[in-house]
Design an enzyme around this catalytic site. Structure first.
Site, PDB file in Angstrom:
ATOM      1  N   GLU A  91       0.882  -1.229  -0.204  1.00  9.99           N
ATOM      2  CA  GLU A  91       0.012   0.116   0.045  1.00  9.99           C
ATOM      3  C   GLU A  91       0.914   1.362   0.192  1.00  9.99           C
ATOM      4  OE1 GLU A  91      -1.569   1.056   4.431  1.00  9.99           O
ATOM      5  OE2 GLU A  91      -2.038  -0.951   3.714  1.00  9.99           O
ATOM      6  N   CYS A 123      -3.152  -4.519   4.172  1.00  7.32           N
ATOM      7  CA  CYS A 123      -2.046  -5.446   4.756  1.00  7.32           C
ATOM      8  C   CYS A 123      -2.075  -6.961   4.348  1.00  7.32           C
ATOM      9  CB  CYS A 123      -2.117  -5.197   6.105  1.00  7.32           C
ATOM     10  SG  CYS A 123      -1.961  -3.841   6.950  1.00  7.32           S
ATOM     11  N   THR A 164       3.347   2.274  15.316  1.00  7.00           N
ATOM     12  CA  THR A 164       3.632   0.869  14.908  1.00  7.00           C
ATOM     13  C   THR A 164       3.896   0.490  13.406  1.00  7.00           C
ATOM     14  OG1 THR A 164       1.167   0.566  14.450  1.00  7.00           O
ATOM     15  CG2 THR A 164       2.141  -0.289  16.699  1.00  7.00           C
ATOM     16  N   HIS A 246      -1.226 -12.040  10.730  1.00  9.04           N
ATOM     17  CA  HIS A 246      -1.189 -10.307  10.797  1.00  9.04           C
ATOM     18  C   HIS A 246      -0.957  -9.860  12.060  1.00  9.04           C
ATOM     19  CE1 HIS A 246      -0.913  -6.425   9.237  1.00  9.04           C
ATOM     20  NE2 HIS A 246      -2.193  -6.205   9.924  1.00  9.04           N
ATOM     21  N   LYS A 251      -0.525  -7.416  20.860  1.00 12.08           N
ATOM     22  CA  LYS A 251      -1.569  -8.178  21.388  1.00 12.08           C
ATOM     23  C   LYS A 251      -2.568  -8.683  20.602  1.00 12.08           C
ATOM     24  CE  LYS A 251      -1.513  -5.043  25.666  1.00 12.08           C
ATOM     25  NZ  LYS A 251      -2.464  -4.305  26.265  1.00 12.08           N
ATOM     26  N   ASN A 278       4.502  -3.090  12.489  1.00 11.02           N
ATOM     27  CA  ASN A 278       3.594  -3.425  11.552  1.00 11.02           C
ATOM     28  C   ASN A 278       4.055  -3.013  10.177  1.00 11.02           C
ATOM     29  OD1 ASN A 278       1.328  -4.183  10.044  1.00 11.02           O
ATOM     30  ND2 ASN A 278       0.067  -2.768  10.884  1.00 11.02           N
TER      31      ASN A 278
END
Length: 357
Positions: A91, A123, A164, A246, A251, A278
């Protein structure tokens, strides 16, 4: 309106397909989450990760995809000219109109007799490319296809995403199962129109509906895809040695794994988000490469991606006896993670072009 299938069919190719080569790439630079908190909140409470990978001034999705693809080629035992499709999912493609994939294909020596295209689905753009590659190879239209998931993820300064949103990803070369390091047993895809995250044309930074992020988006789609795949295969979490999901933060994949019956030991090898952030389209695939770096023949692996908008792809793979001999042909994923240079927020802002001059 027709009722949805209560027992959806698995996606299986006409001929068995596997991963014949894989490669990872993570930039050297690291921004601690505490640096983001220091600038915007003056503290460190509730940090979602430890640090994230940051692309350098001379790095983008193209350059990082080339590095990962070269690593995949090194493990594949094939020539680049044998690759008949080069698909890059991201992306954060460098060009709005000009493919990433043609540059990657040219750089690794796969041109001109190849198909090239870019993929987008937030993602899970990388696993979308994998699904297409399984069909391409599995139908015998080609023997080899390259699928890449790579991103230089962006977050608005001060936004929760900035903690992230990292950089990095992985490349997989798919081919006939008899030459594979890991074979796909089956896959399954699940998608709905759930707008939890988006970026409109000409907008630099994405927007997100925070209250949609968890239950109606990530957890619903991830669980649905995994449960449908495992249910149709007649297996449970205990039948897998490893699982990777993913990883938007630490968490979410831990909770998803636990809800499906997986233990912390099963996801530990592929849980990389605390150290790289991420990596969006590269997230689940990067975790998979870390698992392939340590898996043994016969180990079963569950891979589940997630992309906002929203959807998940789930795959069941089994490592073959060719994996131990070939994985040492390129740097491991953990090698890239260990190669670390810490930067402060000002350096990060410069590298990512957050300062207008």
């Amino acid at each position: 309106m027709a009722e949805p299938h209560s027992h959806p069919s698995l996606l299986r190719p006409a001929r068995p397909v596997g991963i014949v080569g894989y490669g990872a790439y993570v930039p050297r630079y690291r921004l601690p989450a505490s640096e983001v908190a220091r600038i915007w909140k003056g503290g460190e409470d509730g940090l979602p990760i430890l640090e994230k990978a940051v692309a350098g001034l001379d790095e983008d999705v193209i350059t990082m995809s080339i590095e990962a693809s070269r690593n995949a080629l090194a493990r594949s035992a094939i020539l680049a000219q044998q690759i008949r499709a080069v698909w890059v999912g991201s992306e954060s493609h460098p060009y709005a109109v000009k493919p990433t994939s043609t540059v990657v294909a040219e750089a690794i020596g796969a041109t001109p007799h190849t198909l090239a295209a870019d993929w987008e689905f937030a993602c899970k753009a990388g696993t979308e490319a994998i699904q297409a590659a399984i069909g391409f190879v599995g139908s015998s239209m080609a023997d080899y296809a390259l699928a890449v998931g790579m991103d230089t993820a962006q977050g608005r300064p001060g936004d929760a995403l900035e903690y992230t949103a990292g950089a990095g990803g992985a490349a997989l070369i798919l081919g006939p199962a008899e030459k594979a390091l890991a074979v796909f047993e089956a896959s399954y895809s699940y998608a709905t129109d759930t707008p939890d995250f988006w970026r409109r044309s000409l907008e630099r930074y994405p927007e997100h509906a925070e209250r949609f992020t968890g239950e109606p988006a990530y957890f619903k789609h991830t669980s649905a895809a995994a449960e449908a795949l495992m249910g149709a295969l007649g297996v449970t979490a205990k039948d897998f040695r490893f699982a990777v999901f993913h990883q938007p933060n630490t968490k979410f994949p831990q909770r998803a794994a636990k809800s499906l019956g997986f233990t912390p030991d099963q996801i530990e090898a592929g849980l990389l988000v605390p150290w790289v952030g991420n990596t969006y389209a590269g997230s689940a695939l990067l975790g998979l490469t870390a698992i392939l770096d340590v898996a043994e023949p016969g180990d079963r692996i569950l891979l589940v991606s997630y992309g906002s908008g929203a959807g998940s792809d789930a795959f069941s793979l089994t490592a073959t006896d060719q994996l131990p001999d070939r994985r040492g042909s390129a740097p491991s994923t953990r090698d890239y993670i260990a190669r670390r240079t810490q930067v402060d927020y000002a350096t990060y802002a410069r590298y990512r072009g957050k300062l207008a001059t």
